[in-house]
Design an enzyme around this catalytic site. Structure first.
Site, PDB file in Angstrom:
ATOM      1  N   GLU A  35    -106.598  39.194   4.684  1.00 32.73           N
ATOM      2  CA  GLU A  35    -105.836  40.137   3.884  1.00 32.73           C
ATOM      3  C   GLU A  35    -106.814  40.721   2.859  1.00 32.73           C
ATOM      4  O   GLU A  35    -107.501  39.958   2.172  1.00 32.73           O
ATOM      5  CB  GLU A  35    -104.688  39.425   3.169  1.00 32.73           C
ATOM      6  CG  GLU A  35    -103.917  40.413   2.326  1.00 32.73           C
ATOM      7  CD  GLU A  35    -102.684  39.846   1.651  1.00 32.73           C
ATOM      8  OE1 GLU A  35    -102.388  38.654   1.806  1.00 32.73           O
ATOM      9  OE2 GLU A  35    -102.030  40.646   0.953  1.00 32.73           O
ATOM     10  N   ARG A 261    -107.966  23.647   7.041  1.00 36.65           N
ATOM     11  CA  ARG A 261    -108.764  24.541   6.213  1.00 36.65           C
ATOM     12  C   ARG A 261    -109.910  23.764   5.563  1.00 36.65           C
ATOM     13  O   ARG A 261    -109.859  22.549   5.448  1.00 36.65           O
ATOM     14  CB  ARG A 261    -107.902  25.246   5.170  1.00 36.65           C
ATOM     15  CG  ARG A 261    -107.168  24.327   4.214  1.00 36.65           C
ATOM     16  CD  ARG A 261    -106.155  25.097   3.373  1.00 36.65           C
ATOM     17  NE  ARG A 261    -106.800  25.968   2.403  1.00 36.65           N
ATOM     18  CZ  ARG A 261    -106.589  27.282   2.324  1.00 36.65           C
ATOM     19  NH1 ARG A 261    -105.766  27.884   3.144  1.00 36.65           N
ATOM     20  NH2 ARG A 261    -107.194  27.994   1.413  1.00 36.65           N
ATOM     21  N   LYS A 271    -108.029  32.158  -3.223  1.00 37.28           N
ATOM     22  CA  LYS A 271    -108.349  33.534  -3.643  1.00 37.28           C
ATOM     23  C   LYS A 271    -107.722  33.851  -4.990  1.00 37.28           C
ATOM     24  O   LYS A 271    -108.321  34.532  -5.813  1.00 37.28           O
ATOM     25  CB  LYS A 271    -107.797  34.520  -2.610  1.00 37.28           C
ATOM     26  CG  LYS A 271    -108.850  35.063  -1.679  1.00 37.28           C
ATOM     27  CD  LYS A 271    -108.290  36.262  -0.936  1.00 37.28           C
ATOM     28  CE  LYS A 271    -108.044  35.940   0.508  1.00 37.28           C
ATOM     29  NZ  LYS A 271    -107.378  36.974   1.257  1.00 37.28           N
TER      30      LYS A 271
HETATM   31  P1  ATP Z   1    -105.609  32.410  -0.057  1.00 37.78           P
HETATM   32  O1  ATP Z   1    -104.600  31.431   0.459  1.00 37.78           O
HETATM   33  O2  ATP Z   1    -106.745  31.821  -0.815  1.00 37.78           O
HETATM   34  O3  ATP Z   1    -105.022  33.619  -0.714  1.00 37.78           O
HETATM   35  P2  ATP Z   1    -105.676  33.242   2.646  1.00 37.78           P
HETATM   36  O4  ATP Z   1    -105.905  32.033   3.412  1.00 37.78           O
HETATM   37  O5  ATP Z   1    -104.302  33.749   2.591  1.00 37.78           O
HETATM   38  O6  ATP Z   1    -106.300  33.011   1.227  1.00 37.78           O
HETATM   39  P3  ATP Z   1    -106.526  35.345   4.338  1.00 37.78           P
HETATM   40  O7  ATP Z   1    -107.254  36.566   3.973  1.00 37.78           O
HETATM   41  O8  ATP Z   1    -105.134  35.483   4.800  1.00 37.78           O
HETATM   42  O9  ATP Z   1    -106.631  34.399   3.085  1.00 37.78           O
HETATM   43  O10 ATP Z   1    -107.345  34.495   5.386  1.00 37.78           O
HETATM   44  C1  ATP Z   1    -107.903  35.021   6.561  1.00 37.78           C
HETATM   45  C2  ATP Z   1    -108.149  33.906   7.529  1.00 37.78           C
HETATM   46  O11 ATP Z   1    -109.014  32.939   6.946  1.00 37.78           O
HETATM   47  C3  ATP Z   1    -106.865  33.199   7.870  1.00 37.78           C
HETATM   48  O12 ATP Z   1    -106.829  32.989   9.249  1.00 37.78           O
HETATM   49  C4  ATP Z   1    -106.937  31.915   7.107  1.00 37.78           C
HETATM   50  O13 ATP Z   1    -106.232  30.915   7.760  1.00 37.78           O
HETATM   51  C5  ATP Z   1    -108.441  31.661   7.058  1.00 37.78           C
HETATM   52  N1  ATP Z   1    -108.784  30.851   5.884  1.00 37.78           N
HETATM   53  C6  ATP Z   1    -108.463  31.101   4.601  1.00 37.78           C
HETATM   54  N2  ATP Z   1    -108.874  30.106   3.792  1.00 37.78           N
HETATM   55  C7  ATP Z   1    -109.479  29.195   4.585  1.00 37.78           C
HETATM   56  C8  ATP Z   1    -110.119  27.929   4.349  1.00 37.78           C
HETATM   57  N3  ATP Z   1    -110.212  27.394   3.140  1.00 37.78           N
HETATM   58  N4  ATP Z   1    -110.619  27.275   5.428  1.00 37.78           N
HETATM   59  C9  ATP Z   1    -110.557  27.803   6.648  1.00 37.78           C
HETATM   60  N5  ATP Z   1    -109.965  28.984   6.939  1.00 37.78           N
HETATM   61  C10 ATP Z   1    -109.427  29.677   5.922  1.00 37.78           C
HETATM   62 MG    MG Z   2    -103.163  34.760   4.124  1.00 38.00          MG
END
Ligand code: ATP
Ligand code: MG
Length: 556
Positions: A35, A261, A271
């Protein structure tokens, strides 16, 4: 594409391998779906390496798709940063960049399909009412009073939602599934909301936006994604993902798989929290070298291959766990140790005057950039006045400091001659201001003829020809191994010395290097010329990491 050394022994790779072997999958198509509401962090790097890595390993493709259903929080700046990060990590997405917003017309049509098949309805409950109707984990929910609206009424209301007739929050479109389901995600989830905001891709075309759940699986289907990999928090959403795919005329049926994760100690990987560090100016921006963002790690001097190696090392599991940051640091140090050119930089300078050399003495000493690799060599001016590190000089000899420079004792200048300390000067506060020394002749590359061999070797830079440089000495941003453990307390664990700026001296050959050139500054640590601020007239180097895990070597 860069060789990303995918190992292929993770469970996702195994599933793909089996699906290819059984013929269930013809060609693997994956996607990485960020995102664009912030910069990518080290956790995303794990996801990128997994998605692009598995696709590459099995001759498939991986799309980069912006999951842009939340226009208030998203921006073009984040889109550009994410594209640059993926490329820098060494991956290439298939074809053009995709946006979930490219599919808004199709998603709208599919929402209409659900209404027509009696599987969706417009609900006027307020958010508070909807919460009360939703029930709890132990109690079933209640049906909304709007649940039995006719197809015609729903079609008309949904069209009016789209045309902007209703205020934000006045109503939503919900899937009609099961208010008594033990899975809360199936209790008539919202699929469209009214949001009267301009979207970075679609402008003012829409004032209703699909939810993540209504968007994700269908976008996968549109793109022909075969294996849709996400983190474990979406496990409970999988039945919903499958319900949409089963109840809509999608072209293919993708499958969702979840992995654990990445959580890294001493590090925030949320984030939202990283954004707060930026917004509150606790760091200088998303790409501050102390940030665990890909851009921050890049600016800090980490290499793409070290981040990929780290992702390989930690593997992919079906459960969440905490990873020791020393593993990441080890991967970086190991890569730099093997590949970074060597050079000299004096961080805490102390002038040494070599009194038996003429004022204008200038001799160019040649030194290789690397002890093993053929990285060429540079010329180092050797002059009457040089800088050494304050820590390498002691006023008095002692056994403990026998490798130090001290009156009457000798030291070898790295890649240069042996010199002997004669005496030193002090200022009124008692600080040593300069050391007076003499050159021991005929000692370039050989021992002194009188047999009095120096015990220690020090790094040095010509005082008259060296360049003053700004050295940004970085350490971990947090002093606590779990800054994320409770709510928003992480600010309490900030390391006050996470950035200490020093004025040091570098060899003249280093001033002119391009931005993002990495070095091992001998006996000091690994450094990189700053991506944005380094200039020949004003060199700026960032400390990437110390030479050894011992933190005392990351001088501050
Ligand atoms: P946040 O929860 O910090 O706002 P998010 O996970 O929603 O971040 P996205 O931009 O939706 O962020 O993530 C894009 C991809 O990266 C998704 O498939 C998510 O599952 C993966 N991702 C995000 N954080 C992690 C992490 N700590 N470890 C592994 N994969 C991750
Ligand atoms: Mg997300």
């Amino acid at each position: 594409m860069t060789d990303t050394t995918a190992r292929g022994n993770n469970f996702v790779a195994k599933i793909v391998e089996e699906d290819l072997a059984s013929g269930k999958t013809e060609k693997v198509v994956m996607r990485f779906p960020p995102e664009p509401n912030g910069f990518l962090h080290v956790g995303h790097a794990k996801s990128i390496c997994l998605n692009f890595g598995v696709a590459q390993q099995f001759g498939g493709e991986c799309n980069l798709r912006f999951d842009d259903t939340n226009p208030e929080k998203e921006s073009q700046e984040f889109i550009e940063a994410i594209k640059a990060d993926v490329t820098w990590l060494g991956f290439e997405w298939a074809g053009d960049i995709r946006y979930a917003s490219d599919y808004f017309d199709q998603l709208f049509e599919w929402a209409v399909c659900l209404i027509k098949s009696g599987n969706a309805y417009v609900c006027d409950l307020s958010p508070e009412e909807a919460r009360a109707y939703r029930g709890t984990l132990t109690e079933p929910g209640k049906n909304s009073p709007y649940r039995e609206r006719s197809v015609e009424e729903n079609l008309e209301l949904f069209e009016r939602m789209r045309s902007g007739e209703f205020d934000e929050g006045a109503c939503v479109l919900r899937a009609k599934i099961d208010m008594a389901s033990s899975n809360m995600n199936l209790r008539d989830p919202i699929i469209y909301r009214i949001r009267k905001v301009t979207h970075h891709q679609t402008g003012d075309k829409w004032c209703i936006y699909p939810t993540y759940d209504f968007t994700h699986g269908q976008s996968d289907a549109i793109e022909g994604v075969t294996h849709s990999v996400c983190t474990l928090e979406f496990e409970d959403h999988r039945p919903l993902y499958e319900w949409f795919v089963a109840n809509l005329p999608v072209p293919v049926e993708p499958r969702q798989y979840e992995f654990g994760r990445l959580n890294l100690d001493y590090t925030l990987t949320s984030k939202r929290k990283l954004k707060s560090l930026v917004d509150e100016e606790i760091v200088a921006g998303w790409d501050d070298p102390r940030m665990p963002t890909i851009s921050g790690m890049r600016r800090r001097g980490f290499t793409p291959s070290s981040i990929r190696t780290f992702c390989d090392m930690i593997g992919v599991t079906r459960s969440d766990g905490m990873v020791d940051i020393a593993m990441l640091e080890h991967a970086v140090r190991d890569d730099l140790n093997r590949n970074a050119p060597r050079a000299m930089c004096v961080i805490n300078p102390l002038k040494v005057v070599i009194e038996n050399l003429p004022e204008d003495h200038l001799e160019m000493l040649s030194a290789p950039f690397h002890p093993e690799l053929d990285l060429g060599s540079r010329e180092m001016p050797f002059t009457r006045e040089i800088m050494i590190d304050q820590g390498d000089f002691k006023e008095e000899y002692s056994k403990k400091f026998k490798k130090k420079f001290t009156p009457g004792k000798r030291i070898r200048l790295r890649q240069g001659y042996v010199i002997e300390a004669v005496d030193y000067d002090k200022d009124e506060q008692g600080n040593v201001t300069q050391v007076r020394a003499r050159l021991v002749e005929n000692t370039l590359g050989c021992d002194p003829e009188d047999g009095d061999k120096p015990k220690g070797v020090v790094h040095w830079v010509s005082a008259s020809h060296g360049k003053e440089a700004e050295l940004r000495m970085y350490q971990r941003l947090f002093l606590d191994p779990t800054p994320d453990r409770s709510g928003d307390d992480y600010r309490e664990f900030l390391n006050p010395e996470s950035l200490v700026i020093k004025q040091g001296w570098v060899e003249p050959a280093l001033a002119g290097v391009e931005a993002e050139t990495r070095f091992q500054f001998e006996r000091e640590g690994y450094f990189v010329s700053d991506r944005f601020d380094h200039m020949a007239e004003k060199p700026v180097f960032n400390l990437t990491i110390g030479l050894r895990e011992d933190k005392s070597l990351t001088r501050s």
